[in-house]
Structures are given as C-alpha cells and as structure tokens.
Design an enzyme around this catalytic site. Structure first.
Site, PDB file in Angstrom:
ATOM      1  N   ASP A   1      -1.947   6.604   6.258  1.00  8.99           N
ATOM      2  CA  ASP A   1      -2.945   5.666   5.770  1.00  8.99           C
ATOM      3  C   ASP A   1      -3.230   4.734   6.944  1.00  8.99           C
ATOM      4  O   ASP A   1      -2.381   3.942   7.349  1.00  8.99           O
ATOM      5  CB  ASP A   1      -2.373   4.892   4.578  1.00  8.99           C
ATOM      6  CG  ASP A   1      -3.325   3.809   4.071  1.00  8.99           C
ATOM      7  OD1 ASP A   1      -4.408   3.616   4.659  1.00  8.99           O
ATOM      8  OD2 ASP A   1      -2.969   3.152   3.066  1.00  8.99           O
TER       9      ASP A   1
ATOM     10  N   LYS B   1     -12.306  -1.975   6.561  1.00  8.28           N
ATOM     11  CA  LYS B   1     -11.495  -2.840   7.414  1.00  8.28           C
ATOM     12  C   LYS B   1     -11.937  -2.739   8.876  1.00  8.28           C
ATOM     13  O   LYS B   1     -11.997  -3.722   9.577  1.00  8.28           O
ATOM     14  CB  LYS B   1     -10.004  -2.470   7.319  1.00  8.28           C
ATOM     15  CG  LYS B   1      -9.476  -2.303   5.894  1.00  8.28           C
ATOM     16  CD  LYS B   1      -8.960  -3.578   5.289  1.00  8.28           C
ATOM     17  CE  LYS B   1      -8.703  -3.500   3.792  1.00  8.28           C
ATOM     18  NZ  LYS B   1      -7.788  -2.488   3.346  1.00  8.28           N
TER      19      LYS B   1
ATOM     20  N   TRP C   1       0.829  -1.207   0.000  1.00  8.25           N
ATOM     21  CA  TRP C   1       0.000   0.000   0.000  1.00  8.25           C
ATOM     22  C   TRP C   1       0.858   1.249   0.000  1.00  8.25           C
ATOM     23  O   TRP C   1       0.567   2.210  -0.704  1.00  8.25           O
ATOM     24  CB  TRP C   1      -0.974  -0.003   1.180  1.00  8.25           C
ATOM     25  CG  TRP C   1      -1.942  -1.138   1.129  1.00  8.25           C
ATOM     26  CD1 TRP C   1      -2.071  -2.158   2.030  1.00  8.25           C
ATOM     27  CD2 TRP C   1      -2.925  -1.395   0.098  1.00  8.25           C
ATOM     28  NE1 TRP C   1      -3.065  -3.021   1.628  1.00  8.25           N
ATOM     29  CE2 TRP C   1      -3.600  -2.585   0.458  1.00  8.25           C
ATOM     30  CE3 TRP C   1      -3.283  -0.741  -1.087  1.00  8.25           C
ATOM     31  CZ2 TRP C   1      -4.624  -3.128  -0.338  1.00  8.25           C
ATOM     32  CZ3 TRP C   1      -4.295  -1.272  -1.861  1.00  8.25           C
ATOM     33  CH2 TRP C   1      -4.959  -2.454  -1.489  1.00  8.25           C
TER      34      TRP C   1
HETATM   35  C1  LIG Z   1      -7.203  -2.005   2.005  1.00 10.17           C
HETATM   36  C2  LIG Z   1      -6.168  -0.958   2.090  1.00 10.17           C
HETATM   37  C3  LIG Z   1      -6.066   0.068   1.139  1.00 10.17           C
HETATM   38  C4  LIG Z   1      -6.949   0.139  -0.085  1.00 10.17           C
HETATM   39  O1  LIG Z   1      -8.200   0.584   0.231  1.00 10.17           O
HETATM   40  P1  LIG Z   1      -9.295   0.814  -0.915  1.00 10.17           P
HETATM   41  O2  LIG Z   1     -10.396   1.444  -0.138  1.00 10.17           O
HETATM   42  O3  LIG Z   1      -9.620  -0.520  -1.483  1.00 10.17           O
HETATM   43  O4  LIG Z   1      -8.721   1.720  -1.945  1.00 10.17           O
HETATM   44  C5  LIG Z   1      -5.100   1.033   1.319  1.00 10.17           C
HETATM   45  N1  LIG Z   1      -4.273   1.005   2.368  1.00 10.17           N
HETATM   46  C6  LIG Z   1      -4.327   0.032   3.297  1.00 10.17           C
HETATM   47  C7  LIG Z   1      -3.374   0.038   4.452  1.00 10.17           C
HETATM   48  C8  LIG Z   1      -5.273  -0.983   3.186  1.00 10.17           C
HETATM   49  O5  LIG Z   1      -5.335  -1.956   4.109  1.00 10.17           O
END
Ligand SMILES: *Cc1c(COP(=O)(O)O)cnc(C)c1O
Length: 384
Positions: A196, A220, A128
């Site tokens: 993030d 998540k 990511w």
């Molecule tokens: C799942 C995830 C993403 C991607 O998220 P989307 O909403 O599918 O774009 C980005 N960063 C992390 C750390 C993730 O776990």
C-alpha cells in the site's frame, strides 16, 4: 437621505472591505493537508482548462466518451508514464485505474492472490495496515509476522522473516497517520512484496521490480480522490479457484486495459498531468532530492526547537507526513492560529492520534516548509 460625505464614506468602506476580501483569498496558502492533498499548481490550471475545453474539442473532458480517441490517448499515456517512472515492462506488469479507493484493495488483493487454505504475511505498522489485515482474514490465513503496535506504531519493525508458505508479503510503505516510512525495502526472499503506497507513491526511486503488486489511492500524491492506481505482475493473477465478481477480478481489468466499465475519467486525466509533471521535473530521482530537502529542513527545526517533539522514531520518520506534538499542549490552539495567520493550513493531526501532522507531498515547495519552520521558530521564541 444619505448626505454626500456619508455616501462617500460608505463607498470607501465597501471598497476597503472588497480589497480586504481579495487580500484574504489571495494570500498564499501552504497546504499541509494529509489527503486529499496538494497538487502542482500547473496541474490545477491544466485540469481546470480541460473542464472548459478539452484538447480544443469544444467539449469538456467531463462530457466526452471514455472510448473517444482523445480519452483513450490519456489512458494510454497515463499507463505508459506509470511504467516509465517505475522502470517496469508492459510485458510483465499491468497498470490499472480502479474505483473504490485504496481501501478496496485491502480485500481485492487477498481475494485475487491468496486461495482459501493458503496464507499471506502482513506487517502491521498502523491503522491502514490493520484494516488491510482485517480484510485479508476473510480470504485465507494471515500471519502478522511483525507489528509496531506495542509502541503505538511509532517505528517500522525490522529483522522479521517470512513464512515459507506465504503467497505474498504486505507492507504499508508510508504510514500516513503515525508518520513512519520504510527507508529500505525489506528482504522477502521469493515471496512477492505487495505494498500500500497511498501516501508515498512516486516520492523516490525504488526497485519496483521487487513488487508483485502495489497500489495507491490517488488523493495523496497523484491526483484527486476517485481513482486508485494498481500495478500488478500479470503472472500472479488468475491463480485462485474461488469465483470472483467480474468487477473485483484483476484479470477483467487487465484484459480490458482498465476500460471494462467507465473508468474515473477526470481523476485519471488529472493523475496523468501529475505524472507528466513528475517526469518534467526529472522523475523520481528529482522527487527524492526535493522531498529529502523538505524533510531535512523540517526535522532539523523539530529537533532544535524545545517547544516541539516528533512522535516517530528518528530513523523511520516519514518524508511525507511529519507527526509532532507540543511540549505544552495548552498552546495547541494558539499554534494552529499562528500557522493559519502565515497561510499554513491542514496541520491538525489525524483525529485518532491528535497533535500535528505536516504533510509534505511531492508538489509541496520548499518555500512552504520554510514558512512553517519560521512560524515554529517565532512561536517558540514568543513562548520561551
Ligand atoms: C489514505 C490511505 C488509505 C485509504 O485510502 P482510500 O482511497 O480513502 O480508501 C489507505 N492506505 C494509506 C496508507 C493511506 O494513506
């Protein structure tokens, strides 16, 4: 013609088949999926009921105006709960609920916070972060000040320093695929932290005032897929000269209270229910206690069990996503079947790394982790 005893026999059989089906679907599932992921059962129940009749309106939440007073109240409560849980002030921070997933923040962040010719620092801790770095390079100079790529992203790099000209420092607080997590926030001096937090948002108390911006795809730890939470320090926005498309400008959404266009109404409602649940459980302090307990239970079994091995460095192990492999890979299918038989699902590792991953987000009960631990113990005894 069917004789009477045979007819009886057939109805009896179909009753048995029927009972068996109910049993199958009613067996408690322990959902270890990495995302979209588990949410509290009461959130599912309340969200389902709002689809039939929202707040006694005689209408589904799916069919009402996002500008109705009922939905406006949801939006305001969701924003207030985010600030309350993060212990941030509405004068300083804006709470936005945007579309496009966390992946769209990979470009919106640099587009809004770093001008052409300016630079930002990134820490590369996995897939990511790598994607965030790739997008940031479209908008300015990116210095990757630390990376754990040299060891397959199995650890969190520490002891790095921030270039003086960095507009911000971007980290991924929890690395969903490799199973690592920052257990202490790095010191970035005057440069604001940008994070993030998709896979560990609100799983523990943090000093959120250290962040210039943090974002998380809801699917998540907060709600269903379809909404991304962005919390941004207002003074950081509006500093770049480049022309921004209206929808990609944070200022647009700040000015309109995240209602410039139709927001993802139902995901925001469900996310708000999850925030209420977090608060009712005792807030982020209670989440930390809960998550520490689950992680301790799981990792003690992992370290004790000779058949399994964790893939992340012990001090950086994630409390949210535990990654592990079997010492005898030929047993992988058999292990997954044993898990399934106990109701444990979603344990296959990310397709890019293989092995297994047990995701233990906020909503997961200790009992589910105990069930998995029991399966691992039995499996190791059987294959000793
Ligand atoms: C799942 C995830 C993403 C991607 O998220 P989307 O909403 O599918 O774009 C980005 N960063 C992390 C750390 C993730 O776990």
């Amino acid at each position: 013609m069917i004789s009477f005893p045979l007819f009886l026999h057939l109805t009896h059989l179909s009753t048995l088949v029927y009972i068996f089906h109910i049993k199958q679907s009613e067996m408690k599932k322990h959902n270890f999926s990495a995302g979209p992921a588990i949410l509290p059962q009461e959130v599912f129940a309340q969200a389902a009921s709002a689809i039939r009749d929202f707040e006694g309106m005689g209408l589904s939440i799916l069919e009402i105006s996002h500008r109705s007073k009922e939905f406006t109240a949801v939006m305001e409560e969701a924003q207030a709960l985010v600030l309350e849980l993060a212990n941030l002030d509405a004068d300083d921070y804006a709470v936005l609920f945007l579309g496009g997933g966390a992946s769209s923040q990979f470009f919106m962040v640099p587009m809004n916070l770093m001008d052409e010719g300016q630079s930002a620092a990134y820490i590369n801790t996995g897939a990511w972060a790598t994607k965030a770095i790739k997008e940031a390079k479209l908008f300015g100079h990116v210095s990757v000040v630390a990376s754990s790529e040299d060891d397959a992203f199995t650890y969190i790099p520490k002891g790095w320093s921030v270039p003086t000209d960095a507009r911000y420092v971007h980290i991924t607080t929890n690395n969903t695929i490799r199973g690592t997590q920052y257990h202490a926030l790095p010191d970035t001096g005057d440069a604001p932290l940008v994070a993030d937090m998709s896979s560990d948002i609100f799983s523990r108390p943090l000093d959120f005032s250290r962040f210039g911006l943090f974002y998380a795809g809801a699917q998540k730890n907060l709600g269903p897929a379809g909404v991304t939470l962005v919390v941004v320090r207002k003074d950081l926005v509006g500093q770049v000269r480049r022309q921004l498309p209206t929808m990609l400008n944070y200022q647009t959404h700040i000015d309109k209270g995240s209602m410039f266009n139709t927001p993802p109404v139902f995901p925001i409602y469900t996310l708000m229910l999850t925030l209420r649940w977090i608060k009712s459980q005792g807030g982020l302090t209670a989440m930390e206690v809960r998550n520490r307990e689950k992680a301790t239970l799981f990792y003690s079994e992992l370290d004790r069990n000779p058949l399994f091995r964790g893939t992340a460095v012990a001090e950086d192990r994630s409390w949210m996503n535990a990654t592990f492999v079997l010492e005898r890979p030929e047993l992988e299918q058999a292990f997954l079947q044993a898990c399934e038989a106990a109701g444990c699902v979603g344990l296959k590792g990310h397709r890019s790394v293989g092995g297994f991953r047990a995701s233990m987000y906020n909503a997961m009960e200790l009992e589910s982790v105990q069930t998995l631990v029991d399966v691992m113990r039995d499996f190791a005894e059987k294959h000793a």
